[in-house]
Write an enzyme that holds these catalytic residues in place. Structure first.
Site, PDB file in Angstrom:
ATOM      1  N   LYS A 171     -21.912  88.828   8.538  1.00  0.00           N
ATOM      2  CA  LYS A 171     -22.439  89.031   9.881  1.00  0.00           C
ATOM      3  C   LYS A 171     -23.903  89.458   9.824  1.00  0.00           C
ATOM      4  CE  LYS A 171     -21.561  92.775  12.277  1.00  0.00           C
ATOM      5  NZ  LYS A 171     -20.867  93.814  13.084  1.00  0.00           N
TER       6      LYS A 171
ATOM      7  N   ASP B 247     -19.451  88.871  15.447  1.00  0.00           N
ATOM      8  CA  ASP B 247     -19.134  90.270  15.719  1.00  0.00           C
ATOM      9  C   ASP B 247     -17.870  90.331  16.574  1.00  0.00           C
ATOM     10  OD1 ASP B 247     -19.938  89.463  18.213  1.00  0.00           O
ATOM     11  OD2 ASP B 247     -21.380  91.074  18.508  1.00  0.00           O
TER      12      ASP B 247
END
Length: 210
Positions: free
Chosen positions: A121, A139
């Site tokens: 991420k 996310d």
């Protein structure tokens, strides 16, 4: 409508609704985003943006932060939670940037993944926002929303969601698309309350898998 067609429709509708989407972490240098995204784990971006002001006032560049005592970093970043592990990762990361990359953040996804505290991420966020390269940032908002919309079905593992979205979202749209999902997830397709489907710009195409 195929998933590919649905994805393109969602991209365009979100683009109209949130034309100015961008990263909600404040930064003006690549290394600062690297620090902020580590602090943002289990913490709000708003709080991170406040905490880093004190951090950068005391340690204004990579060299200064690399030379800082981990305990001193921890005292400043403690309000973000997980202070010890975050301070340790930030310190180790800045040391590597200083010693191996001349204080610069490398624009290579695989190299970023090797930095302490950097996962997929974070690496995608930096590739997209700092270097303008294709990126998919999975996310919690992204994972929740794409499941509800029907772009993926019951997939909660971040990497699997990322891989699925790479096949559906045009590469040049990926980074902004994920930023728009964050805004949409905070304002409309919320997690802690019932989603505001009546006000949703996607209500005519969303699969509404709640």
């Amino acid at each position: 409508m195929t998933k590919e067609e649905l994805a393109l429709e969602i991209v365009e509708l979100l683009k109209k609704e949130y034309p100015e989407a961008g990263c909600t972490l404040d930064y003006n240098e690549a290394w600062k985003l690297l620090v902020s995204v580590r602090l943002a784990a289990q913490c709000t971006d708003a709080r991170v943006n406040v905490v880093v002001q004190d951090l950068y006032a005391r340690y204004p560049d990579v060299d200064a932060l690399a030379a800082a005592d981990v305990a001193d970093i921890e005292k400043i970043v403690k309000p973000c939670g997980l202070g010890h592990s975050k301070a340790r990762d930030i310190s180790a990361c800045m040391k590597i940037l200083k010693e191996e990359y001349g204080g610069s953040v490398p624009d290579d996804f695989d190299i970023l993944l090797k930095l302490p505290g950097v996962g997929r991420k974070s690496a995608n966020l930096i590739m997209g926002d700092v270097f303008g390269k294709p990126a998919i940032v999975t996310d919690t908002h992204c994972i929740r929303l794409v499941n509800r919309m029907g772009l993926v079905e019951g997939v909660k593992e971040p990497k699997k969601v990322e891989m699925a979205l790479w096949k559906l979202i045009p590469p040049e749209e990926g980074s902004d698309f994920c930023h728009r999902l964050v805004l949409h997830g905070r304002e409309i397709c919320t997690a802690r309350t019932k989603p505001y489907c009546d006000k949703c710009c996607l209500k005519d195409v969303c699969k509404k898998i709640l």
